[in-house]
Design an enzyme around this catalytic site. Structure first.
Site, PDB file in Angstrom:
ATOM      1  N   VAL A  12     -54.658  44.811  35.036  1.00  0.00           N
ATOM      2  CA  VAL A  12     -55.455  45.571  36.004  1.00  0.00           C
ATOM      3  C   VAL A  12     -55.286  44.982  37.403  1.00  0.00           C
ATOM      4  O   VAL A  12     -55.119  45.715  38.389  1.00  0.00           O
ATOM      5  CB  VAL A  12     -56.946  45.584  35.595  1.00  0.00           C
ATOM      6  CG1 VAL A  12     -57.773  46.285  36.659  1.00  0.00           C
ATOM      7  CG2 VAL A  12     -57.134  46.275  34.246  1.00  0.00           C
ATOM      8  N   ARG A  74     -61.255  35.395  31.485  1.00  0.00           N
ATOM      9  CA  ARG A  74     -60.953  35.607  30.069  1.00  0.00           C
ATOM     10  C   ARG A  74     -61.600  36.928  29.676  1.00  0.00           C
ATOM     11  O   ARG A  74     -62.722  37.201  30.120  1.00  0.00           O
ATOM     12  CB  ARG A  74     -61.533  34.479  29.216  1.00  0.00           C
ATOM     13  CG  ARG A  74     -60.978  33.102  29.546  1.00  0.00           C
ATOM     14  CD  ARG A  74     -59.515  33.004  29.124  1.00  0.00           C
ATOM     15  NE  ARG A  74     -58.919  31.764  29.601  1.00  0.00           N
ATOM     16  CZ  ARG A  74     -58.725  30.700  28.844  1.00  0.00           C
ATOM     17  NH1 ARG A  74     -59.085  30.705  27.577  1.00  0.00           N
ATOM     18  NH2 ARG A  74     -58.178  29.620  29.353  1.00  0.00           N
ATOM     19  N   THR A 115     -67.323  44.876  33.165  1.00  0.00           N
ATOM     20  CA  THR A 115     -66.990  45.535  31.906  1.00  0.00           C
ATOM     21  C   THR A 115     -68.175  46.272  31.287  1.00  0.00           C
ATOM     22  O   THR A 115     -69.331  45.861  31.465  1.00  0.00           O
ATOM     23  CB  THR A 115     -66.491  44.476  30.890  1.00  0.00           C
ATOM     24  OG1 THR A 115     -66.416  45.092  29.593  1.00  0.00           O
ATOM     25  CG2 THR A 115     -67.433  43.297  30.782  1.00  0.00           C
ATOM     26  N   TYR A 139     -68.387  37.253  26.021  1.00  0.00           N
ATOM     27  CA  TYR A 139     -67.603  37.864  27.099  1.00  0.00           C
ATOM     28  C   TYR A 139     -68.509  38.741  27.974  1.00  0.00           C
ATOM     29  O   TYR A 139     -68.585  38.558  29.195  1.00  0.00           O
ATOM     30  CB  TYR A 139     -66.450  38.686  26.510  1.00  0.00           C
ATOM     31  CG  TYR A 139     -65.782  39.603  27.494  1.00  0.00           C
ATOM     32  CD1 TYR A 139     -65.252  39.098  28.676  1.00  0.00           C
ATOM     33  CD2 TYR A 139     -65.682  40.975  27.255  1.00  0.00           C
ATOM     34  CE1 TYR A 139     -64.639  39.938  29.600  1.00  0.00           C
ATOM     35  CE2 TYR A 139     -65.072  41.816  28.161  1.00  0.00           C
ATOM     36  CZ  TYR A 139     -64.558  41.298  29.333  1.00  0.00           C
ATOM     37  OH  TYR A 139     -63.962  42.128  30.241  1.00  0.00           O
ATOM     38  N   ARG A 277     -63.910  46.283  12.622  1.00  0.00           N
ATOM     39  CA  ARG A 277     -63.710  45.016  13.334  1.00  0.00           C
ATOM     40  C   ARG A 277     -65.080  44.514  13.803  1.00  0.00           C
ATOM     41  O   ARG A 277     -65.864  45.298  14.351  1.00  0.00           O
ATOM     42  CB  ARG A 277     -62.788  45.272  14.544  1.00  0.00           C
ATOM     43  CG  ARG A 277     -62.350  44.031  15.279  1.00  0.00           C
ATOM     44  CD  ARG A 277     -61.274  44.345  16.301  1.00  0.00           C
ATOM     45  NE  ARG A 277     -61.754  45.163  17.402  1.00  0.00           N
ATOM     46  CZ  ARG A 277     -60.992  45.541  18.429  1.00  0.00           C
ATOM     47  NH1 ARG A 277     -59.721  45.204  18.481  1.00  0.00           N
ATOM     48  NH2 ARG A 277     -61.495  46.282  19.391  1.00  0.00           N
TER      49      ARG A 277
END
Ligand code: UFG
Length: 329
Positions: A12, A74, A115, A139, A277
Protein backbone atom coordinates in the site's frame (compact mmCIF):
# COMPACT_ATOMS: atom_id res chain seq x y z
CA UNK A 1 4.37 19.41 -0.42
CA UNK A 2 7.57 17.83 0.90
CA UNK A 3 6.37 14.55 2.41
CA UNK A 4 7.80 11.69 4.44
CA UNK A 5 6.28 8.29 3.63
CA UNK A 6 7.18 5.59 6.16
CA UNK A 7 6.88 2.03 4.83
CA UNK A 8 6.86 3.39 1.29
CA UNK A 9 8.30 0.17 -0.16
CA UNK A 10 5.40 -1.94 1.04
CA UNK A 11 2.35 -2.82 -1.04
CA UNK A 12 0.00 0.00 0.00
CA UNK A 13 2.81 2.42 0.91
CA UNK A 14 4.49 2.18 -2.49
CA UNK A 15 1.26 2.68 -4.47
CA UNK A 16 0.57 5.69 -2.30
CA UNK A 17 4.13 7.02 -2.73
CA UNK A 18 3.77 6.67 -6.52
CA UNK A 19 0.44 8.51 -6.39
CA UNK A 20 1.96 11.35 -4.35
CA UNK A 21 4.90 11.64 -6.77
CA UNK A 22 2.50 11.74 -9.74
CA UNK A 23 0.56 14.51 -8.02
CA UNK A 24 3.75 16.59 -7.93
CA UNK A 25 4.82 16.10 -4.32
CA UNK A 26 8.41 15.65 -3.18
CA UNK A 27 8.58 12.26 -1.44
CA UNK A 28 11.13 10.80 0.99
CA UNK A 29 10.63 7.15 1.92
CA UNK A 30 11.85 5.38 5.04
CA UNK A 31 11.73 1.58 4.77
CA UNK A 32 13.73 -1.25 6.31
CA UNK A 33 12.64 -3.76 3.62
CA UNK A 34 11.38 -6.22 6.23
CA UNK A 35 8.38 -6.80 3.99
CA UNK A 36 8.80 -4.17 1.25
CA UNK A 37 10.33 -4.48 -2.21
CA UNK A 38 13.10 -2.34 -3.64
CA UNK A 39 11.49 -2.36 -7.12
CA UNK A 40 8.37 -0.78 -5.65
CA UNK A 41 10.14 2.43 -4.56
CA UNK A 42 9.33 5.17 -7.09
CA UNK A 43 12.46 6.31 -8.94
CA UNK A 44 11.70 9.97 -8.17
CA UNK A 45 11.52 9.39 -4.40
CA UNK A 46 14.43 9.76 -1.99
CA UNK A 47 15.02 6.52 -0.11
CA UNK A 48 16.35 6.26 3.44
CA UNK A 49 16.91 2.64 4.39
CA UNK A 50 16.42 1.81 8.06
CA UNK A 51 13.98 1.40 10.91
CA UNK A 52 11.67 4.37 11.33
CA UNK A 53 12.47 4.59 15.05
CA UNK A 54 16.21 4.86 14.32
CA UNK A 55 16.26 7.29 11.41
CA UNK A 56 13.13 9.45 11.57
CA UNK A 57 14.72 12.07 13.85
CA UNK A 58 17.56 12.67 11.38
CA UNK A 59 15.26 12.66 8.35
CA UNK A 60 12.75 15.16 9.75
CA UNK A 61 15.66 17.09 11.27
CA UNK A 62 16.79 17.96 7.72
CA UNK A 63 13.86 20.36 7.77
CA UNK A 64 11.29 21.54 5.28
CA UNK A 65 8.81 18.67 5.64
CA UNK A 66 5.11 19.55 5.30
CA UNK A 67 3.61 16.23 6.26
CA UNK A 68 3.96 12.52 7.01
CA UNK A 69 2.07 9.50 5.68
CA UNK A 70 2.70 6.64 8.09
CA UNK A 71 2.44 3.07 6.76
CA UNK A 72 5.39 1.27 8.37
CA UNK A 73 3.91 -1.38 10.64
CA UNK A 74 3.39 -5.06 11.30
CA UNK A 75 0.04 -6.04 9.82
CA UNK A 76 -0.80 -9.73 10.15
CA UNK A 77 -3.63 -10.68 12.47
CA UNK A 78 -2.45 -14.25 13.17
CA UNK A 79 1.14 -13.18 13.78
CA UNK A 80 -0.03 -10.51 16.21
CA UNK A 81 -1.79 -13.12 18.33
CA UNK A 82 1.38 -15.24 18.50
CA UNK A 83 3.86 -12.34 18.85
CA UNK A 84 2.07 -9.37 20.47
CA UNK A 85 5.30 -7.78 21.72
CA UNK A 86 6.35 -7.14 18.10
CA UNK A 87 3.10 -5.27 17.49
CA UNK A 88 3.32 -3.06 20.57
CA UNK A 89 6.98 -2.34 19.79
CA UNK A 90 6.91 -1.81 16.02
CA UNK A 91 3.46 -0.26 15.77
CA UNK A 92 2.82 1.65 19.00
CA UNK A 93 6.31 2.49 20.29
CA UNK A 94 7.66 3.33 16.83
CA UNK A 95 4.69 5.61 16.13
CA UNK A 96 5.30 7.43 19.41
CA UNK A 97 8.90 8.01 18.30
CA UNK A 98 7.62 9.29 14.95
CA UNK A 99 5.11 11.66 16.58
CA UNK A 100 7.84 13.00 18.87
CA UNK A 101 10.17 13.58 15.90
CA UNK A 102 7.33 15.41 14.13
CA UNK A 103 6.71 17.56 17.21
CA UNK A 104 10.41 18.35 17.61
CA UNK A 105 10.60 19.48 13.97
CA UNK A 106 7.28 21.34 13.73
CA UNK A 107 5.70 18.87 11.33
CA UNK A 108 2.04 18.43 12.25
CA UNK A 109 0.23 17.14 9.14
CA UNK A 110 -0.24 13.37 9.46
CA UNK A 111 -2.09 10.63 7.59
CA UNK A 112 -2.12 7.28 9.38
CA UNK A 113 -2.68 3.89 7.77
CA UNK A 114 -5.21 2.09 9.96
CA UNK A 115 -7.48 -0.90 9.65
CA UNK A 116 -10.99 -2.31 9.96
CA UNK A 117 -9.45 -4.64 12.55
CA UNK A 118 -9.93 -1.77 15.05
CA UNK A 119 -13.66 -2.59 15.08
CA UNK A 120 -13.42 -6.31 15.80
CA UNK A 121 -16.54 -8.41 15.23
CA UNK A 122 -19.17 -5.90 14.07
CA UNK A 123 -22.67 -5.85 15.56
CA UNK A 124 -24.04 -4.81 12.18
CA UNK A 125 -22.86 -3.93 8.66
CA UNK A 126 -22.06 -1.67 6.93
CA UNK A 127 -19.64 -0.48 9.60
CA UNK A 128 -19.61 3.26 10.26
CA UNK A 129 -16.92 5.19 12.13
CA UNK A 130 -19.22 5.71 15.14
CA UNK A 131 -19.59 1.99 15.84
CA UNK A 132 -17.79 0.46 18.85
CA UNK A 133 -14.09 -0.34 18.52
CA UNK A 134 -13.50 -3.72 20.14
CA UNK A 135 -10.47 -5.25 18.40
CA UNK A 136 -10.18 -9.01 18.71
CA UNK A 137 -6.41 -9.23 18.20
CA UNK A 138 -3.23 -7.30 19.14
CA UNK A 139 -2.85 -5.98 15.57
CA UNK A 140 -6.20 -4.15 15.69
CA UNK A 141 -5.56 -3.10 19.29
CA UNK A 142 -2.17 -1.61 18.39
CA UNK A 143 -3.69 0.46 15.58
CA UNK A 144 -6.48 1.63 17.91
CA UNK A 145 -3.94 2.62 20.58
CA UNK A 146 -2.18 4.75 17.97
CA UNK A 147 -5.48 6.48 17.17
CA UNK A 148 -5.77 7.46 20.83
CA UNK A 149 -2.22 8.86 20.72
CA UNK A 150 -2.92 10.84 17.58
CA UNK A 151 -6.15 12.30 18.99
CA UNK A 152 -4.26 13.56 22.04
CA UNK A 153 -1.47 15.04 19.88
CA UNK A 154 -4.07 16.86 17.78
CA UNK A 155 -5.69 18.35 20.89
CA UNK A 156 -2.54 19.20 22.83
CA UNK A 157 0.00 19.98 20.11
CA UNK A 158 -2.14 21.10 17.18
CA UNK A 159 -1.52 18.13 14.90
CA UNK A 160 -3.86 17.95 11.92
CA UNK A 161 -4.36 14.23 11.36
CA UNK A 162 -6.43 11.62 9.56
CA UNK A 163 -6.62 7.89 10.24
CA UNK A 164 -7.81 5.79 7.32
CA UNK A 165 -9.32 2.46 8.32
CA UNK A 166 -8.86 0.13 5.38
CA UNK A 167 -11.05 -2.85 4.69
CA UNK A 168 -9.66 -5.53 2.30
CA UNK A 169 -7.14 -3.83 0.04
CA UNK A 170 -6.41 -5.62 -3.23
CA UNK A 171 -5.56 -5.05 -6.89
CA UNK A 172 -2.41 -3.55 -8.36
CA UNK A 173 -1.20 -0.30 -9.87
CA UNK A 174 1.00 -0.90 -12.90
CA UNK A 175 4.24 -2.48 -11.73
CA UNK A 176 3.22 -2.46 -8.08
CA UNK A 177 1.12 -5.19 -6.53
CA UNK A 178 0.98 -7.77 -3.78
CA UNK A 179 4.34 -9.49 -3.73
CA UNK A 180 5.11 -10.80 -0.26
CA UNK A 181 7.54 -13.52 0.74
CA UNK A 182 4.84 -15.15 2.85
CA UNK A 183 1.37 -14.61 1.42
CA UNK A 184 -1.78 -14.99 3.53
CA UNK A 185 -4.31 -12.84 1.61
CA UNK A 186 -7.13 -14.36 -0.38
CA UNK A 187 -6.80 -12.83 -3.86
CA UNK A 188 -3.01 -13.22 -4.29
CA UNK A 189 -3.23 -16.81 -3.04
CA UNK A 190 -6.00 -17.65 -5.52
CA UNK A 191 -3.90 -16.10 -8.31
CA UNK A 192 -0.93 -18.25 -7.27
CA UNK A 193 -3.16 -21.25 -8.02
CA UNK A 194 -3.92 -19.81 -11.46
CA UNK A 195 -0.18 -19.33 -12.01
CA UNK A 196 0.48 -22.97 -11.11
CA UNK A 197 2.40 -22.14 -7.92
CA UNK A 198 -0.22 -23.86 -5.75
CA UNK A 199 -2.50 -26.83 -6.39
CA UNK A 200 -5.69 -25.37 -4.93
CA UNK A 201 -7.20 -22.72 -2.74
CA UNK A 202 -8.45 -23.68 0.72
CA UNK A 203 -11.73 -22.03 1.69
CA UNK A 204 -11.59 -21.32 5.42
CA UNK A 205 -15.09 -22.41 6.42
CA UNK A 206 -18.32 -22.79 4.46
CA UNK A 207 -20.66 -22.77 7.45
CA UNK A 208 -20.73 -19.03 8.15
CA UNK A 209 -24.07 -17.23 8.31
CA UNK A 210 -23.66 -15.64 4.85
CA UNK A 211 -25.13 -15.87 1.37
CA UNK A 212 -23.26 -19.10 0.47
CA UNK A 213 -21.68 -20.02 3.82
CA UNK A 214 -18.27 -18.51 3.06
CA UNK A 215 -16.89 -15.35 4.69
CA UNK A 216 -17.81 -11.98 3.17
CA UNK A 217 -15.35 -9.09 2.81
CA UNK A 218 -15.32 -5.60 1.31
CA UNK A 219 -12.53 -5.34 -1.32
CA UNK A 220 -11.10 -1.92 -2.18
CA UNK A 221 -8.72 -1.17 -5.04
CA UNK A 222 -5.29 -0.09 -3.80
CA UNK A 223 -5.16 2.90 -6.20
CA UNK A 224 -8.53 4.22 -5.00
CA UNK A 225 -7.17 3.81 -1.49
CA UNK A 226 -4.08 5.88 -2.39
CA UNK A 227 -6.29 8.73 -3.63
CA UNK A 228 -7.84 8.98 -0.18
CA UNK A 229 -4.41 9.66 1.38
CA UNK A 230 -3.85 12.56 -0.97
CA UNK A 231 -7.24 14.06 -0.13
CA UNK A 232 -6.64 13.63 3.59
CA UNK A 233 -3.23 15.34 3.47
CA UNK A 234 -4.77 18.34 1.74
CA UNK A 235 -7.77 18.51 4.08
CA UNK A 236 -6.07 18.08 7.47
CA UNK A 237 -6.85 20.90 9.90
CA UNK A 238 -4.67 21.75 12.89
CA UNK A 239 -6.19 20.49 16.15
CA UNK A 240 -8.40 17.89 14.49
CA UNK A 241 -8.02 14.12 14.19
CA UNK A 242 -10.47 12.65 11.69
CA UNK A 243 -11.17 8.97 11.18
CA UNK A 244 -12.57 7.52 7.95
CA UNK A 245 -13.42 4.01 6.78
CA UNK A 246 -12.28 3.01 3.31
CA UNK A 247 -14.12 0.25 1.49
CA UNK A 248 -16.40 -0.20 -1.49
CA UNK A 249 -19.58 -0.80 0.51
CA UNK A 250 -20.09 -4.12 -1.31
CA UNK A 251 -19.45 -7.51 0.21
CA UNK A 252 -18.18 -10.57 -1.71
CA UNK A 253 -17.98 -14.09 -0.34
CA UNK A 254 -14.84 -16.20 -0.67
CA UNK A 255 -16.66 -18.34 -3.24
CA UNK A 256 -17.66 -15.24 -5.24
CA UNK A 257 -14.05 -14.04 -5.22
CA UNK A 258 -12.83 -17.43 -6.46
CA UNK A 259 -15.46 -17.38 -9.23
CA UNK A 260 -14.38 -13.90 -10.34
CA UNK A 261 -10.75 -15.09 -10.42
CA UNK A 262 -11.82 -18.04 -12.61
CA UNK A 263 -13.53 -15.63 -15.03
CA UNK A 264 -10.53 -13.28 -15.19
CA UNK A 265 -7.79 -15.92 -15.47
CA UNK A 266 -9.61 -18.63 -17.43
CA UNK A 267 -8.12 -21.13 -14.98
CA UNK A 268 -10.40 -23.68 -13.22
CA UNK A 269 -8.82 -22.84 -9.80
CA UNK A 270 -9.60 -25.97 -7.74
CA UNK A 271 -10.96 -25.18 -4.28
CA UNK A 272 -11.34 -27.26 -1.13
CA UNK A 273 -13.20 -26.43 2.05
CA UNK A 274 -11.00 -26.33 5.17
CA UNK A 275 -11.75 -25.43 8.80
CA UNK A 276 -12.42 -21.81 9.76
CA UNK A 277 -9.35 -19.66 10.42
CA UNK A 278 -9.04 -18.47 14.04
CA UNK A 279 -10.12 -14.88 14.57
CA UNK A 280 -11.98 -14.46 11.27
CA UNK A 281 -15.30 -12.60 11.45
CA UNK A 282 -18.12 -13.77 9.14
CA UNK A 283 -18.78 -10.46 7.41
CA UNK A 284 -16.93 -7.13 7.16
CA UNK A 285 -18.43 -4.40 5.00
CA UNK A 286 -17.55 -0.71 5.25
CA UNK A 287 -19.66 2.36 5.07
CA UNK A 288 -17.46 4.94 3.31
CA UNK A 289 -20.20 7.57 3.26
CA UNK A 290 -18.26 9.85 5.63
CA UNK A 291 -15.10 10.19 3.52
CA UNK A 292 -17.19 10.58 0.35
CA UNK A 293 -19.21 13.43 1.84
CA UNK A 294 -16.43 15.14 3.84
CA UNK A 295 -13.42 14.74 1.50
CA UNK A 296 -15.13 14.08 -1.82
CA UNK A 297 -13.45 10.67 -2.19
CA UNK A 298 -14.67 9.11 -5.41
CA UNK A 299 -13.43 5.55 -6.01
CA UNK A 300 -13.45 4.58 -9.69
CA UNK A 301 -11.90 1.09 -9.70
CA UNK A 302 -13.60 -0.54 -6.77
CA UNK A 303 -15.53 -3.31 -8.50
CA UNK A 304 -14.27 -6.83 -7.96
CA UNK A 305 -13.68 -7.57 -11.65
CA UNK A 306 -11.36 -4.55 -12.06
CA UNK A 307 -9.55 -5.36 -8.81
CA UNK A 308 -8.90 -8.98 -9.84
CA UNK A 309 -7.99 -8.03 -13.43
CA UNK A 310 -5.38 -5.53 -12.23
CA UNK A 311 -4.03 -8.01 -9.66
CA UNK A 312 -3.81 -10.71 -12.36
CA UNK A 313 -2.02 -8.40 -14.82
CA UNK A 314 0.57 -7.75 -12.11
CA UNK A 315 0.87 -11.34 -10.83
CA UNK A 316 1.13 -12.93 -14.25
CA UNK A 317 3.90 -10.55 -15.37
CA UNK A 318 5.85 -11.29 -12.20
CA UNK A 319 6.44 -14.74 -13.63
CA UNK A 320 9.37 -16.47 -12.03
CA UNK A 321 11.03 -13.23 -10.99
CA UNK A 322 9.60 -12.47 -7.59
CA UNK A 323 7.04 -15.08 -6.69
CA UNK A 324 9.08 -18.09 -5.83
CA UNK A 325 9.01 -20.61 -8.61
CA UNK A 326 8.68 -23.37 -6.07
CA UNK A 327 5.29 -24.94 -5.76
CA UNK A 328 3.57 -24.16 -2.50
CA UNK A 329 1.48 -26.97 -1.02
N1 UFG B 1 -9.35 -16.92 3.06
C1 UFG B 1 -9.55 -18.22 2.61
N2 UFG B 1 -8.47 -18.92 2.13
C2 UFG B 1 -7.21 -18.38 2.08
C3 UFG B 1 -7.02 -17.03 2.52
C4 UFG B 1 -8.12 -16.33 3.00
O1 UFG B 1 -10.67 -18.75 2.66
O2 UFG B 1 -6.29 -19.07 1.63
C5 UFG B 1 -10.51 -16.16 3.58
C6 UFG B 1 -10.30 -15.67 4.99
O3 UFG B 1 -10.67 -16.65 5.93
C7 UFG B 1 -11.21 -14.44 5.02
C8 UFG B 1 -11.14 -13.91 3.58
O4 UFG B 1 -10.66 -15.01 2.79
O5 UFG B 1 -12.52 -14.80 5.29
C9 UFG B 1 -10.20 -12.76 3.40
O6 UFG B 1 -8.96 -13.09 4.03
P1 UFG B 1 -7.64 -12.20 3.90
O7 UFG B 1 -6.56 -12.91 4.64
O8 UFG B 1 -7.41 -11.85 2.48
O9 UFG B 1 -8.04 -10.84 4.64
P2 UFG B 1 -8.64 -10.58 6.11
O10 UFG B 1 -10.08 -10.23 5.94
O11 UFG B 1 -8.32 -11.67 7.05
O12 UFG B 1 -7.78 -9.34 6.62
C10 UFG B 1 -7.55 -8.16 5.84
C11 UFG B 1 -6.23 -7.54 6.27
C12 UFG B 1 -6.32 -7.08 7.70
C13 UFG B 1 -7.48 -6.16 7.88
C14 UFG B 1 -8.75 -6.79 7.36
C15 UFG B 1 -9.85 -5.79 7.42
O13 UFG B 1 -5.19 -8.49 6.13
O14 UFG B 1 -5.14 -6.39 8.03
O15 UFG B 1 -8.57 -7.24 6.02
O16 UFG B 1 -10.98 -6.18 6.72
F1 UFG B 1 -7.64 -5.87 9.17
Amino acid sequence: MKLLVTGGAGYVGSVCAATLVEAGHEVTIIDNFSTGNREAVPAQATLVEGDVANVVGDVLGQGGFDGVVHFAARSLVGESVAMPAEYWQHNVVTTLTLLEAMRANDVSNLVFSSTAATYGEPEEVPITESMPTQPTNPYGASKLAIDYMITSYAKAYGFGATSLRYFNVAGAYGEIGENREVETHLIPIILQVALGHRDKIFIFGDDWDTVDGTAVRDYIHVRDLADAHLLALEANVSGEHRIFNLGSGDGYSVKQVIETCREVTGHPIPAEVAPRRAGDPATLIASSAKIKSQLGWNPTRTDLHTIVSDAWAFTSQLGDRAHSAQRIK
